[in-house]
Design a protein around this motif. Structure first.
Motif, PDB file in Angstrom:
ATOM      1  N   GLY A 128      -7.291  35.446 -30.510  1.00 19.15           N
ATOM      2  CA  GLY A 128      -7.086  35.965 -29.227  1.00 19.15           C
ATOM      3  C   GLY A 128      -8.308  36.142 -28.388  1.00 19.15           C
ATOM      4  N   ALA A 129      -9.696  36.664 -29.016  1.00 14.73           N
ATOM      5  CA  ALA A 129     -10.971  36.579 -28.162  1.00 14.73           C
ATOM      6  C   ALA A 129     -11.037  35.194 -27.428  1.00 14.73           C
ATOM      7  CB  ALA A 129     -12.018  37.233 -29.073  1.00 14.73           C
ATOM      8  N   PHE A 130     -10.911  34.189 -28.218  1.00 19.80           N
ATOM      9  CA  PHE A 130     -11.063  33.094 -27.720  1.00 19.80           C
ATOM     10  C   PHE A 130     -10.253  32.706 -26.373  1.00 19.80           C
ATOM     11  CE2 PHE A 130      -9.856  28.500 -27.496  1.00 19.80           C
ATOM     12  CZ  PHE A 130     -11.036  27.759 -27.039  1.00 19.80           C
ATOM     13  N   LEU A 131      -8.832  32.841 -26.549  1.00 27.89           N
ATOM     14  CA  LEU A 131      -8.100  32.657 -25.351  1.00 27.89           C
ATOM     15  C   LEU A 131      -8.493  33.657 -24.214  1.00 27.89           C
ATOM     16  CD1 LEU A 131      -4.733  32.320 -27.613  1.00 27.89           C
ATOM     17  CD2 LEU A 131      -6.129  30.569 -26.305  1.00 27.89           C
ATOM     18  N   ASP A 132      -8.743  34.928 -24.519  1.00 26.22           N
ATOM     19  CA  ASP A 132      -9.117  35.786 -23.405  1.00 26.22           C
ATOM     20  C   ASP A 132     -10.366  35.447 -22.865  1.00 26.22           C
ATOM     21  OD1 ASP A 132      -7.041  37.417 -23.995  1.00 26.22           O
ATOM     22  OD2 ASP A 132      -8.126  38.904 -25.310  1.00 26.22           O
ATOM     23  N   GLU A 133     -11.296  34.665 -23.355  1.00 27.57           N
ATOM     24  CA  GLU A 133     -12.381  34.229 -23.022  1.00 27.57           C
ATOM     25  C   GLU A 133     -12.308  33.001 -21.885  1.00 27.57           C
ATOM     26  OE1 GLU A 133     -15.573  33.704 -25.809  1.00 27.57           O
ATOM     27  OE2 GLU A 133     -15.711  35.830 -26.022  1.00 27.57           O
ATOM     28  N   SER A 134     -11.184  32.127 -22.456  1.00 30.03           N
ATOM     29  CA  SER A 134     -11.116  30.797 -21.822  1.00 30.03           C
ATOM     30  C   SER A 134      -9.478  30.860 -21.327  1.00 30.03           C
ATOM     31  CB  SER A 134     -11.194  29.637 -23.067  1.00 30.03           C
ATOM     32  OG  SER A 134     -10.693  28.603 -22.617  1.00 30.03           O
ATOM     33  N   PRO A 135      -9.345  31.143 -20.109  1.00 35.88           N
ATOM     34  CA  PRO A 135      -8.008  31.027 -19.598  1.00 35.88           C
ATOM     35  C   PRO A 135      -7.670  29.744 -19.489  1.00 35.88           C
ATOM     36  CG  PRO A 135      -9.710  31.771 -18.049  1.00 35.88           C
ATOM     37  CD  PRO A 135     -10.356  31.481 -19.180  1.00 35.88           C
ATOM     38  N   GLN A 136      -8.050  28.444 -19.440  1.00 33.84           N
ATOM     39  CA  GLN A 136      -7.729  27.191 -19.435  1.00 33.84           C
ATOM     40  C   GLN A 136      -6.809  26.955 -20.829  1.00 33.84           C
ATOM     41  OE1 GLN A 136     -11.034  24.636 -18.686  1.00 33.84           O
ATOM     42  NE2 GLN A 136     -10.385  24.500 -16.464  1.00 33.84           N
ATOM     43  N   ALA A 137      -7.620  27.464 -21.918  1.00 33.27           N
ATOM     44  CA  ALA A 137      -7.021  27.227 -23.273  1.00 33.27           C
ATOM     45  C   ALA A 137      -5.789  27.757 -23.413  1.00 33.27           C
ATOM     46  CB  ALA A 137      -7.957  27.400 -24.291  1.00 33.27           C
ATOM     47  N   LYS A 138      -5.894  29.120 -22.896  1.00 33.40           N
ATOM     48  CA  LYS A 138      -4.644  30.290 -22.869  1.00 33.40           C
ATOM     49  C   LYS A 138      -3.355  29.556 -22.175  1.00 33.40           C
ATOM     50  CE  LYS A 138      -3.446  34.785 -22.437  1.00 33.40           C
ATOM     51  NZ  LYS A 138      -3.627  36.224 -21.943  1.00 33.40           N
ATOM     52  N   GLU A 139      -3.747  28.840 -21.101  1.00 34.61           N
ATOM     53  CA  GLU A 139      -2.473  28.254 -20.195  1.00 34.61           C
ATOM     54  C   GLU A 139      -1.976  26.962 -21.139  1.00 34.61           C
ATOM     55  OE1 GLU A 139      -3.680  27.090 -16.239  1.00 34.61           O
ATOM     56  OE2 GLU A 139      -4.045  29.240 -15.930  1.00 34.61           O
ATOM     57  N   LEU A 140      -3.080  26.292 -21.690  1.00 37.33           N
ATOM     58  CA  LEU A 140      -2.465  25.115 -22.513  1.00 37.33           C
ATOM     59  C   LEU A 140      -1.904  25.517 -23.659  1.00 37.33           C
ATOM     60  CD1 LEU A 140      -5.980  22.924 -22.475  1.00 37.33           C
ATOM     61  CD2 LEU A 140      -3.613  22.449 -21.480  1.00 37.33           C
ATOM     62  N   TYR A 141      -2.124  26.674 -24.596  1.00 33.37           N
ATOM     63  CA  TYR A 141      -1.343  27.231 -25.386  1.00 33.37           C
ATOM     64  C   TYR A 141      -0.196  27.655 -24.933  1.00 33.37           C
ATOM     65  CZ  TYR A 141      -0.508  30.031 -29.388  1.00 33.37           C
ATOM     66  OH  TYR A 141       0.006  30.847 -30.628  1.00 33.37           O
ATOM     67  N   GLN A 142       0.032  28.161 -23.981  1.00 30.43           N
ATOM     68  CA  GLN A 142       1.498  28.852 -23.320  1.00 30.43           C
ATOM     69  C   GLN A 142       2.274  27.375 -23.141  1.00 30.43           C
ATOM     70  OE1 GLN A 142       2.612  31.689 -23.109  1.00 30.43           O
ATOM     71  NE2 GLN A 142       0.762  32.657 -23.855  1.00 30.43           N
ATOM     72  N   ILE A 143       1.862  26.410 -22.639  1.00 23.98           N
ATOM     73  CA  ILE A 143       2.578  25.227 -22.278  1.00 23.98           C
ATOM     74  C   ILE A 143       3.146  24.737 -23.661  1.00 23.98           C
ATOM     75  CG2 ILE A 143       2.496  22.722 -21.495  1.00 23.98           C
ATOM     76  CD1 ILE A 143       0.682  23.956 -19.268  1.00 23.98           C
ATOM     77  N   TRP A 144       2.120  24.717 -24.616  1.00 21.22           N
ATOM     78  CA  TRP A 144       2.321  24.017 -25.771  1.00 21.22           C
ATOM     79  C   TRP A 144       3.439  24.833 -26.697  1.00 21.22           C
ATOM     80  CZ3 TRP A 144       1.799  26.095 -31.200  1.00 21.22           C
ATOM     81  CH2 TRP A 144       2.113  25.007 -32.154  1.00 21.22           C
ATOM     82  N   LEU A 145       3.682  26.319 -26.415  1.00 24.80           N
ATOM     83  CA  LEU A 145       4.586  27.043 -27.210  1.00 24.80           C
ATOM     84  C   LEU A 145       5.731  26.836 -26.455  1.00 24.80           C
ATOM     85  CD1 LEU A 145       2.694  30.511 -27.727  1.00 24.80           C
ATOM     86  CD2 LEU A 145       3.468  29.031 -29.430  1.00 24.80           C
ATOM     87  N   GLU A 146       6.039  26.504 -25.228  1.00 26.34           N
ATOM     88  CA  GLU A 146       7.121  26.468 -24.638  1.00 26.34           C
ATOM     89  C   GLU A 146       7.769  25.025 -24.860  1.00 26.34           C
ATOM     90  OE1 GLU A 146       6.349  26.678 -20.173  1.00 26.34           O
ATOM     91  OE2 GLU A 146       6.086  28.956 -20.800  1.00 26.34           O
ATOM     92  N   GLU A 147       6.988  24.040 -25.063  1.00 25.28           N
ATOM     93  CA  GLU A 147       7.594  22.616 -25.392  1.00 25.28           C
ATOM     94  C   GLU A 147       8.037  22.898 -26.811  1.00 25.28           C
ATOM     95  OE1 GLU A 147       4.417  20.093 -24.985  1.00 25.28           O
ATOM     96  OE2 GLU A 147       4.585  19.812 -22.749  1.00 25.28           O
ATOM     97  N   ASN A 148       7.325  23.559 -27.711  1.00 26.09           N
ATOM     98  CA  ASN A 148       7.790  23.565 -29.241  1.00 26.09           C
ATOM     99  C   ASN A 148       8.840  24.550 -29.500  1.00 26.09           C
ATOM    100  OD1 ASN A 148       6.309  21.501 -29.883  1.00 26.09           O
ATOM    101  ND2 ASN A 148       4.440  22.869 -30.460  1.00 26.09           N
ATOM    102  N   GLY A 149       8.985  25.434 -28.496  1.00 24.52           N
ATOM    103  CA  GLY A 149      10.145  26.724 -28.604  1.00 24.52           C
ATOM    104  C   GLY A 149       9.757  27.494 -29.606  1.00 24.52           C
ATOM    105  N   LYS A 150       8.407  27.960 -29.502  1.00 25.21           N
ATOM    106  CA  LYS A 150       8.066  29.036 -30.404  1.00 25.21           C
ATOM    107  C   LYS A 150       7.703  30.316 -29.848  1.00 25.21           C
ATOM    108  CE  LYS A 150       6.116  26.029 -34.081  1.00 25.21           C
ATOM    109  NZ  LYS A 150       5.010  25.711 -35.083  1.00 25.21           N
ATOM    110  N   LYS A 151       8.245  30.338 -28.653  1.00 22.35           N
ATOM    111  CA  LYS A 151       7.855  31.649 -27.845  1.00 22.35           C
ATOM    112  C   LYS A 151       8.521  32.822 -28.151  1.00 22.35           C
ATOM    113  CE  LYS A 151       6.375  33.050 -23.457  1.00 22.35           C
ATOM    114  NZ  LYS A 151       6.476  32.780 -22.221  1.00 22.35           N
TER     115      LYS A 151
END
Length: 151
Positions: A128-151
């Motif tokens: 969570g701290a990593f994703l808060d510090e790095s917004p690019q990584a957070k966006e990539l993680y959100q995309i990955w979640l949507e593709e795998n249907g884990k939201k």
């Protein structure tokens, strides 16, 4: 002399009486010899033999018991009291250590569960701290979640 004749007569009568008594004694003696009077000790002998046999049996049994007792005494071990106390002390220690070990083993699953939850919370906090510090990584993680249907 008359007195002597009197004494001689008395002596003659006494001698005749004595001879008659001896004759009677001889007849009685012959009758006693003819009687089959012999002591019968067979019953006493039988009783004595039975008693002797029972005593012999008792003595043999006592000797067997004595041999058995002596054998057991020879095989027995004499331990000093300090050795017995030390053995009991060691036994108590072993039982205590064994009981504590069983208690600790029974608590392992609870400790593992607590450690897993703590590790999971720590990892989530770290990510969570990593994703808060790095917004690019957070966006990539959100995309990955949507593709795998884990939201």
């Amino acid at each position: 002399m008359a007195k002597l004749d009197e004494i001689a007569e008395l002596l003659t009568e006494e001698i005749n009486g004595f001879e008659k008594s001896i004759g009677r004694l001889e007849k009685v003696h012959e009758n006693l010899q003819n009687l089959p009077l012999r002591p019968d000790t067979n019953e006493i002998n039988v009783l004595l033999k039975e008693y002797g046999n029972s005593q012999k049996t008792n003595i043999e049994e006592q000797q067997k018991l004595m041999r058995r007792i002596l054998g057991k005494v020879e095989k027995s071990i004499l331990l000093p009291s300090w050795a017995i106390k030390l053995s009991w002390g060691l036994l108590v220690c072993v039982v205590l250590v064994l009981g504590f070990s069983i208690y600790q083993v029974s608590r392992i699953s609870k400790k593992e569960e607590v450690a897993y939850i703590k590790g999971q919370d720590s990892a989530m906090g770290h990510y969570g701290a990593f994703l808060d510090e790095s917004p690019q990584a957070k966006e990539l993680y959100q995309i990955w979640l949507e593709e795998n249907g884990k939201k």
